[in-house]
Design a protein around this motif. Structure first.
Motif, PDB file in Angstrom:
ATOM      1  N   ASN A 100       0.855  -1.333   0.052  1.00  0.00           N
ATOM      2  CA  ASN A 100       0.014   0.077  -0.111  1.00  0.00           C
ATOM      3  C   ASN A 100       1.033   1.169  -0.058  1.00  0.00           C
ATOM      4  OD1 ASN A 100      -1.544   2.017   0.292  1.00  0.00           O
ATOM      5  ND2 ASN A 100      -2.619   1.313   2.335  1.00  0.00           N
ATOM      6  N   ARG A 101       1.194   1.776  -1.268  1.00  0.00           N
ATOM      7  CA  ARG A 101       1.926   2.911  -1.323  1.00  0.00           C
ATOM      8  C   ARG A 101       1.302   4.216  -1.073  1.00  0.00           C
ATOM      9  NH1 ARG A 101       0.423   5.686  -5.195  1.00  0.00           N
ATOM     10  NH2 ARG A 101      -0.531   4.725  -6.809  1.00  0.00           N
ATOM     11  N   SER A 102       0.001   4.086  -0.699  1.00  0.00           N
ATOM     12  CA  SER A 102      -0.746   5.531  -0.254  1.00  0.00           C
ATOM     13  C   SER A 102      -0.643   5.658   1.183  1.00  0.00           C
ATOM     14  CB  SER A 102      -2.291   5.164  -0.754  1.00  0.00           C
ATOM     15  OG  SER A 102      -3.032   4.355   0.281  1.00  0.00           O
ATOM     16  N   SER A 103      -1.284   6.917   1.304  1.00  0.00           N
ATOM     17  CA  SER A 103      -1.137   7.417   2.893  1.00  0.00           C
ATOM     18  C   SER A 103      -2.440   6.954   3.604  1.00  0.00           C
ATOM     19  CB  SER A 103      -0.879   8.914   2.986  1.00  0.00           C
ATOM     20  OG  SER A 103      -2.009   9.368   1.848  1.00  0.00           O
ATOM     21  N   THR A 104      -3.361   6.244   2.991  1.00  0.00           N
ATOM     22  CA  THR A 104      -4.546   5.508   3.680  1.00  0.00           C
ATOM     23  C   THR A 104      -4.470   4.363   3.692  1.00  0.00           C
ATOM     24  OG1 THR A 104      -5.528   7.497   2.352  1.00  0.00           O
ATOM     25  CG2 THR A 104      -7.039   6.050   3.650  1.00  0.00           C
ATOM     26  N   ALA A 105      -5.163   3.661   4.903  1.00  0.00           N
ATOM     27  CA  ALA A 105      -5.010   2.214   5.071  1.00  0.00           C
ATOM     28  C   ALA A 105      -6.145   1.482   3.852  1.00  0.00           C
ATOM     29  CB  ALA A 105      -5.631   1.966   6.346  1.00  0.00           C
ATOM     30  N   PHE A 106      -5.773   0.526   3.472  1.00  0.00           N
ATOM     31  CA  PHE A 106      -6.610  -0.249   2.579  1.00  0.00           C
ATOM     32  C   PHE A 106      -6.861  -1.663   2.990  1.00  0.00           C
ATOM     33  CE2 PHE A 106      -7.426  -2.745  -1.213  1.00  0.00           C
ATOM     34  CZ  PHE A 106      -8.569  -1.945  -2.014  1.00  0.00           C
ATOM     35  N   THR A 107      -8.240  -2.246   2.694  1.00  0.00           N
ATOM     36  CA  THR A 107      -8.204  -3.323   3.332  1.00  0.00           C
ATOM     37  C   THR A 107      -8.620  -4.249   1.832  1.00  0.00           C
ATOM     38  OG1 THR A 107      -9.439  -2.717   5.415  1.00  0.00           O
ATOM     39  CG2 THR A 107     -10.055  -5.067   4.519  1.00  0.00           C
TER      40      THR A 107
END
Ligand SMILES: O=c1ccn([C@H]2C[C@H](O)[C@@H](COP(=O)(O)OP(=O)(O)OP(=O)(O)O)O2)c(=O)[nH]1
Ligand SMILES: [Mg+2]
Length: 149
Positions: A100-107
């Protein structure tokens, strides 16, 4: 069309085997064979099993694991190794390094399609040591040597 041996390691895949979504698709989507949802925090990565193994057998082929464009662009879910290279003699479970290279968690949900597999032809090279190469137009000119425009 190339025939490839596949082992189904997770029974949930039996009726969800990877298929080309359209006749012109290059990639087969790989599913996250998880027992429970997996939340990847910002910048976290984890190895995700795909529940299957393939045996390409012929050294004239390899397979590449690539991100799915939508997941990558919209949610930042790409690959920890950027691209996965599957050797023709690999027989183990295909694994996806989900990052997850973003700044938000991902499920990631169990059985969600998280990456794609592309089978490609490969040429194995034999190196022949020489002192000089025959002249070419570029020669040793490196990055930018052909000009800007
Ligand atoms: O995303 C990936 C990348 C690789 N593999 C498997 C297939 C591949 O044939 C094997 C080894 O991969 P690679 O050669 O890229 O890794 P390495 O770090 O060089 O390991 P090794 O020393 O086993 O070659 O791991 C996966 O399941 N998923
Ligand atoms: Mg290797």
């Amino acid at each position: 069309m190339l025939d490839i041996d596949i082992k189904i390691l997770d029974p949930r895949l039996t009726d969800q085997l990877p298929t080309y979504a359209t006749p012109g698709s290059a990639g087969l989507d790989l599913r996250a064979c998880l027992d429970a949802p997996l939340t990847l925090q910002a910048n976290a990565w984890q190895l995700v099993p795909t529940g299957m193994a393939i045996y390409l057998k012929d050294p004239g082929y390899a397979a590449l694991i690539l991100p799915r464009s939508g997941l990558g662009h919209k949610h930042g879910i790409v690959l920890g190794n950027l691209v996965g290279l599957i050797d023709s003699d690999y027989q183990g479970q295909l694994m996806v390094s989900a990052w997850n290279r973003s700044s938000t968690a991902f499920t990631i949900e169990p059985m969600e399609r998280i990456a794609q597999l592309v089978v490609v032809p490969v040429m194995q090279a034999r190196f022949k040591v020489v002192n000089e190469f025959p002249a070419s137009e570029r020669g040793e000119g490196g990055y930018g040597s052909t000009g800007k425009a």
